[in-house]
Design an enzyme around this catalytic site. Sequence first.
Site, mmCIF file in Angstrom:
data_model
loop_
_atom_site.group_PDB
_atom_site.id
_atom_site.type_symbol
_atom_site.label_atom_id
_atom_site.label_comp_id
_atom_site.label_asym_id
_atom_site.label_seq_id
_atom_site.Cartn_x
_atom_site.Cartn_y
_atom_site.Cartn_z
ATOM 1 N N ASN A 99 0.569 5.801 59.967
ATOM 2 C CA ASN A 99 1.660 4.934 60.399
ATOM 3 C C ASN A 99 2.909 5.700 60.848
ATOM 4 O OD1 ASN A 99 3.253 2.250 60.280
ATOM 5 N ND2 ASN A 99 4.345 3.547 58.825
ATOM 6 N N TYR A 164 5.717 7.751 74.186
ATOM 7 C CA TYR A 164 5.199 6.882 73.132
ATOM 8 C C TYR A 164 3.905 6.200 73.585
ATOM 9 C CZ TYR A 164 5.613 3.133 69.567
ATOM 10 O OH TYR A 164 5.415 2.253 68.536
ATOM 11 N N LYS A 168 0.173 6.542 71.980
ATOM 12 C CA LYS A 168 -0.426 5.350 71.367
ATOM 13 C C LYS A 168 -1.781 4.985 71.970
ATOM 14 C CE LYS A 168 2.523 4.300 68.136
ATOM 15 N NZ LYS A 168 2.142 4.630 66.747
ATOM 16 N N ALA A 196 6.869 -5.488 65.033
ATOM 17 C CA ALA A 196 7.616 -5.811 63.819
ATOM 18 C C ALA A 196 9.077 -5.425 63.956
ATOM 19 C CB ALA A 196 7.006 -5.089 62.616
ATOM 20 N N ARG A 199 13.425 -0.442 61.628
ATOM 21 C CA ARG A 199 14.500 0.382 62.182
ATOM 22 C C ARG A 199 14.105 0.974 63.539
ATOM 23 N NH1 ARG A 199 14.670 6.372 59.409
ATOM 24 N NH2 ARG A 199 12.457 6.820 59.650
#
Length: 299
Positions: A99, A164, A168, A196, A199
């Site tokens: 994660n 990113y 991914k 979600a 932060r």
Amino acid sequence: MTIRFDDKVAIVTGAGGGLGREYALALAKRGAKVVVNDLGGSRDGTGHSDAALKVVEEIKAAGGKAMSNGGSVTDYQQMVEMVAKAKETWGGVHILINNAGVLRDKSFAKMEPEDFKFVVDVHLNGSANCTKAVWELMREQAYGRILMTASSTGLFGNFGQANYGAAKLGLAGLTKTLYLEGAKYNIKVNTIAPTAGTRMTEDLFPEEAFKAFSPDKVAPAALYLVSEDAPSNAIVGAGAGVFQAAFVTLTAGKLLTGDELSPEGVAAHWAEITDRTGEIVPASGSEQSISIMKKLQGS
């Protein structure tokens, strides 16, 4: 039937806050012993904190068992040591949730190569490091459940997140090979694409949406995907209590011969090439070759 994790040892990386914390708490609540890994840095990967220790305290206060680990997923040797400590303390490692992640968002035009490399290193190479560190142990145990964290950015793209997104989608690809290699050892490997309010996303969501997309509404999918009866090779989208499945598909395609076997031929038959009627979801890369052979044989 209630899903439990009694007698299972789980490692959750990036578990000092957000989704990772939620996964760690939920696993512990259902009986797992949890290694809470977190370097404790800020979302761009700099700095350190005692975030993992706080989550361990939360788990212990609720009657669960946990230990903290401050290793960096980018350091393979630290991950090997983390797995060794878990095995020494609790006898094995049965679950790994990869994660940990960072963001360094910029348009590709403004992105420095170092920002690209660092994000790929944490997400993709970091997940490979953790997985490699547990892989042999899981093969010996003939049991393993591994969850990779992809993203809608990797699956579908998002402006300003080239680094990113590349990492991914790479993780979804890693899953697809590891599920094949782990199958005979009862190692199941899946991919989650969570949305979600954490932060990592707090400045992207309006306040109400931030609340609606709370991490606890993603955790049910993650826990199912690392449970005993989990599927393997699934890509599951999860956010705000909505759960979706994503697939990499392949169309039937069009055989071109003669003068049509040309760029002009591809252009002329583009509608047929991209026609999704009868498309398949290959279970391995070899199925592309098999589908081509069937075309050549006229079936």
